[in-house]
Design an enzyme around this catalytic site. Structure first.
Site, PDB file in Angstrom:
ATOM      1  CB  CYS A 103       4.578   2.850   9.458  1.00 58.84           C
ATOM      2  SG  CYS A 103       3.873   1.491   8.487  1.00 58.84           S
ATOM      3  CB  ALA A 119      -0.949   0.002   1.199  1.00 62.69           C
ATOM      4  CG  HIS A 166       1.640  -6.863   5.346  1.00 64.76           C
ATOM      5  ND1 HIS A 166       1.775  -6.491   6.662  1.00 64.76           N
ATOM      6  CD2 HIS A 166       1.844  -5.750   4.617  1.00 64.76           C
ATOM      7  CE1 HIS A 166       2.055  -5.197   6.728  1.00 64.76           C
ATOM      8  NE2 HIS A 166       2.102  -4.723   5.508  1.00 64.76           N
TER       9      HIS A 166
END
Length: 375
Positions: A325, A71, A202
């Protein structure tokens, strides 16, 4: 045994997906770009089957599916890929929100450095944008509107239908980051007003390292994207490089499984969530976000530091206090801060996320751990 409750960060790969990938790793290991022998032909067939499986979760044509590494790359391609068109057409205004993933905010910031103007939609404590603010922010030179479907930290689900209705008579491109929702929470993603959808394998029980950008045609016209990488011309010239056939095949099957079973999976996830909420009520928690995904719960327990909670919960549940992230930065969540939450509520925020494969939550252990550190 520790129960994994960080599915928003990544999910386990289903057994069937692993078995299929092994076939293409060990037996059918051809290059989909090799057309001179049967190994390459079968690899190409596997890629096209996966393209169809991915497309079906958004009720779109498989030719609109561009395979990427995930993404983040899809977001970059959708946003940065419109730069030249925006400059040529003098459309240099972008609308997004303050709670987007960094994989959207940072590419937009790069365009801002190059002269594009950005409007950031605000959110309140619900974590939801105001459609009226979106409508009032639209201009004749608005190139792109980029909004996340399901927030990765709070699980708040943005009103896709309303957003599409606001843009019905405007030609701005609409990009939806659907990393947390694609196939497993697909409601609304079939709306043809959505031009771009970013997908991550994922997050839906497929392998890491693969994803897709769905780029719908308007009529017979493809979106005016330019590549952001070069060399090879694969994926309609938009994403060069040898296609990772095993990953793509696994991604396709994962999409098919999630889309086929999404109603059942959502119901199971909501049952788990309600069981946990019922118990947490004794701690007078604050649920962060409204209209949230059945797979995600973000809450703040007064007097319970999230950092202390994550340590205390080791051996019981693997949880987080924000996006994987940005977890190395140790800065307050930009999402919760943008929602206007008090500093203590932000520092107390814990995110738990699960899946259809989570049989039950260790509710008693969680409660005992949180009570033991409450001040």
């Amino acid at each position: 045994m520790t129960v994994y409750l960080d599915m928003s960060a990544t999910t386990p790969v289903s057994t069937e997906v692993v078995e299929l990938m092994n076939k293409y790793f060990l037996e059918e290991y051809g290059n989909a770009g090799s057309r001179t022998h049967e190994f390459g032909v079968r690899a190409k067939q596997a890629v096209e089957k996966a393209r169809q499986q991915v497309a079906e979760a958004a009720s779109t044509d498989k030719q609109n599916v561009i395979f990427t590494s995930g993404a983040t790359e899809s977001n970059n391609l959708a946003i940065l890929g419109l730069k030249n068109y925006g400059i040529d057409e003098n459309k240099k205004h972008i609308i997004t929100s303050t709670i987007e993933h960094k994989a959207v905010l940072e590419p937009i910031e790069e365009l801002a450095k190059q002269g594009f103007e950005v409007t950031y939609l605000s959110v309140d404590e619900s974590g939801l944008i105001d459609p009226d603010e979106l409508s009032n922010s639209l201009r004749s030179d608005t190139l792109l509107v980029s909004i996340m479907h399901v927030n990765n930290e709070t699980g708040s689900i943005q009103p896709l239908q309303v957003i599409c209705d606001v843009l019905a008579d405007h030609d701005a491109y609409l990009h939806i980051d659907a990393a947390q929702s694609y196939a497993k929470l697909p409601q609304g993603l079939d709306n043809e007003r959505i031009d771009f959808i970013s997908v991550s394998s994922h997050k839906l029980y497929g392998p890491m390292g693969v994803g897709a950008l769905i780029a719908r045609k308007r009529g017979y016209l493809r979106p005016p994207l330019n590549p952001i990488m070069f060399g090879g011309g694969q994926e309609k010239g938009l994403r060069p490089g040898t296609l990772p056939v095993p990953l793509i095949a696994g991604f396709g099957l994962a999409c098919e499984q999630a889309y086929k079973n999404h109603s059942e999976w959502q119901q199971h996830a909501q049952t788990l969530k309600q069981t946990l909420l019922d118990s947490l009520g004794s701690l007078d928690i604050h649920v962060n976000g409204a209209n949230t995904s059945p797979f995600i719960l973000n809450f703040s327990a007064p007097g319970v530091s999230s950092e202390a909670a994550m340590v205390t919960l080791k051996g019981i549940a693997a949880v987080s206090n924000g996006s994987a992230c940005t977890s190395s930065s140790y800065t307050p969540s930009h999402v919760l801060t943008a929602m206007g939450l008090a500093d203590n509520r932000v520092s107390e925020a814990i995110r738990m996320s699960w899946s259809h494969s989570t049989k039950e939550l260790p509710v008693q252990g969680i409660m005992e751990a949180l009570k033991s550190i409450r001040v």
